[in-house]
Scaffold this motif. Structure first.
Motif, PDB file in Angstrom:
ATOM      1  N   GLY A  27      26.707   1.194  36.870  1.00  0.00           N
ATOM      2  CA  GLY A  27      26.508   0.034  36.902  1.00  0.00           C
ATOM      3  C   GLY A  27      26.871  -1.737  36.525  1.00  0.00           C
ATOM      4  O   GLY A  27      28.090  -0.898  35.713  1.00  0.00           O
ATOM      5  N   ALA A  28      26.316  -2.077  35.991  1.00  0.00           N
ATOM      6  CA  ALA A  28      26.364  -3.711  35.681  1.00  0.00           C
ATOM      7  C   ALA A  28      25.067  -4.404  35.265  1.00  0.00           C
ATOM      8  O   ALA A  28      23.857  -3.997  35.922  1.00  0.00           O
ATOM      9  CB  ALA A  28      26.821  -4.546  36.634  1.00  0.00           C
ATOM     10  N   GLY A  29      25.089  -4.813  33.567  1.00  0.00           N
ATOM     11  CA  GLY A  29      23.754  -5.852  33.641  1.00  0.00           C
ATOM     12  C   GLY A  29      24.384  -6.501  32.727  1.00  0.00           C
ATOM     13  O   GLY A  29      25.376  -7.145  31.548  1.00  0.00           O
ATOM     14  N   ALA A  30      23.414  -7.326  31.697  1.00  0.00           N
ATOM     15  CA  ALA A  30      23.332  -7.984  31.033  1.00  0.00           C
ATOM     16  C   ALA A  30      22.094  -7.814  29.628  1.00  0.00           C
ATOM     17  O   ALA A  30      21.465  -7.172  29.703  1.00  0.00           O
ATOM     18  CB  ALA A  30      22.800  -9.710  31.651  1.00  0.00           C
ATOM     19  N   GLN A  31      23.563  -8.594  28.229  1.00  0.00           N
ATOM     20  CA  GLN A  31      22.445  -7.844  27.274  1.00  0.00           C
ATOM     21  C   GLN A  31      21.993  -9.804  26.973  1.00  0.00           C
ATOM     22  O   GLN A  31      22.717 -10.662  26.807  1.00  0.00           O
ATOM     23  CB  GLN A  31      23.148  -7.715  26.552  1.00  0.00           C
ATOM     24  N   PHE A  32      20.588  -9.779  26.799  1.00  0.00           N
ATOM     25  CA  PHE A  32      19.918 -10.704  25.988  1.00  0.00           C
ATOM     26  C   PHE A  32      19.857 -10.860  25.022  1.00  0.00           C
ATOM     27  O   PHE A  32      19.204 -10.189  23.955  1.00  0.00           O
ATOM     28  CB  PHE A  32      18.879 -11.354  27.107  1.00  0.00           C
ATOM     29  N   PHE A  33      20.839 -12.309  23.890  1.00  0.00           N
ATOM     30  CA  PHE A  33      19.846 -12.160  22.056  1.00  0.00           C
ATOM     31  C   PHE A  33      19.871 -10.796  21.804  1.00  0.00           C
ATOM     32  O   PHE A  33      19.668 -10.298  20.343  1.00  0.00           O
ATOM     33  CB  PHE A  33      18.108 -12.618  21.843  1.00  0.00           C
ATOM     34  N   ASP A  34      21.563 -10.088  21.837  1.00  0.00           N
ATOM     35  CA  ASP A  34      21.777  -8.938  21.440  1.00  0.00           C
ATOM     36  C   ASP A  34      20.649  -7.539  21.220  1.00  0.00           C
ATOM     37  O   ASP A  34      20.860  -6.839  20.258  1.00  0.00           O
ATOM     38  CB  ASP A  34      22.201  -9.590  19.864  1.00  0.00           C
ATOM     39  N   ALA A  35      19.623  -7.932  22.175  1.00  0.00           N
ATOM     40  CA  ALA A  35      18.594  -6.829  21.803  1.00  0.00           C
ATOM     41  C   ALA A  35      17.718  -6.458  22.834  1.00  0.00           C
ATOM     42  O   ALA A  35      17.258  -5.352  23.697  1.00  0.00           O
ATOM     43  CB  ALA A  35      16.801  -7.672  21.149  1.00  0.00           C
ATOM     44  N   LEU A  36      17.442  -7.286  24.126  1.00  0.00           N
ATOM     45  CA  LEU A  36      16.982  -7.260  25.733  1.00  0.00           C
ATOM     46  C   LEU A  36      18.064  -7.132  26.784  1.00  0.00           C
ATOM     47  O   LEU A  36      18.933  -7.996  27.011  1.00  0.00           O
ATOM     48  CB  LEU A  36      16.489  -8.231  25.668  1.00  0.00           C
ATOM     49  N   ASN A  37      18.516  -5.543  26.701  1.00  0.00           N
ATOM     50  CA  ASN A  37      18.917  -5.671  27.510  1.00  0.00           C
ATOM     51  C   ASN A  37      18.421  -5.303  29.234  1.00  0.00           C
ATOM     52  O   ASN A  37      17.149  -4.162  29.386  1.00  0.00           O
ATOM     53  CB  ASN A  37      20.079  -4.550  27.614  1.00  0.00           C
ATOM     54  N   VAL A  38      19.386  -5.807  30.681  1.00  0.00           N
ATOM     55  CA  VAL A  38      18.872  -5.458  31.928  1.00  0.00           C
ATOM     56  C   VAL A  38      19.897  -5.071  32.600  1.00  0.00           C
ATOM     57  O   VAL A  38      21.051  -5.441  33.147  1.00  0.00           O
ATOM     58  CB  VAL A  38      18.375  -6.300  32.832  1.00  0.00           C
TER      59      VAL A  38
END
Length: 204
Positions: free
Chosen positions: A157-168
């Motif tokens: 799969g693939a995703g994005a990490q926001f602000f070094d804490a939230l991964n989706v």
């Protein structure tokens, strides 16, 4: 089964204590699961099957191997459902304890707060309970048992990490294990699931 679950717990603890450069994360998400039922004569899933609701919740550790590569073991409680319209609607409901073992590769920074990543690996699942409608199915390694205890899948799969804490991330898990103990006429039962997972990581 209790021995196997103890081994899982010890493995998880060992992985989580492997390095100090790790982040603990709480995980949860939703998805759609399907059950392949096929033999040499029919593909029941293709003709009568439909995907069902799936949810998962648990925790994991992301262990860094540099700025771009990391390893993420996790332990999840996962429900998988699928339905078949056989004149009347028949629903299969499985509950798994899963241990995904995945590598993450961060390949692109977007601005100062977002990182895109790809992920891939495998998962080991232990079937805690299985029902066909309201009827409990036998789980184990004997020929009298309808379903096997262990399920192995391939994840990507693939995703994005926001602000070094939230991964989706959006991922798929394709089952490679034939869950059926009855292999007469080439019978195969396999799980697949597509799911959206949200992970919140707590510190380093």
């Amino acid at each position: 089964m209790k021995k196997i679950m103890k081994v899982l717990v010890f493995m998880a603890i060992g992985l989580m204590s492997f390095t100090a450069t790790a982040q603990f994360g709480a995980k949860g998400g939703l998805g759609f699961s399907s059950l392949l039922i096929k033999d040499n004569d029919d593909n029941l899933t293709a003709e009568f099957g439909s995907a069902g609701f799936s949810f998962h919740v648990g925790a994991g550790y992301e262990i860094d191997f540099g700025d771009q590569l990391s390893f993420e073991p996790a332990v999840l409680l996962t429900q998988k459902k699928s339905s078949f319209d056989l004149n009347t609607l028949v629903t299969f409901n499985f509950l798994y304890l899963e241990m995904p073992l995945q590598m993450k590769y961060y390949f692109l920074d977007v601005g100062d707060s977002t990182r895109l990543y790809g992920l891939g690996g495998s998962s080991l699942g232990f079937l805690l309970s299985a029902k066909r409608d309201n009827d409990k199915l036998n789980v184990g390694g004997n020929r009298n048992d309808e379903l096997k205890l262990l399920d192995v899948g391939i994840n990507f799969g693939a995703g994005a990490q926001f602000f070094d804490a939230l991964n989706v991330d959006l991922s798929a898990s394709i089952g490679v294990t034939n869950l059926s103990n009855d292999v007469m006429n080439g019978l195969k039962n396999k799980n697949s699931v597509v799911r959206l997972t949200v992970t919140y990581q707590f510190g380093e």
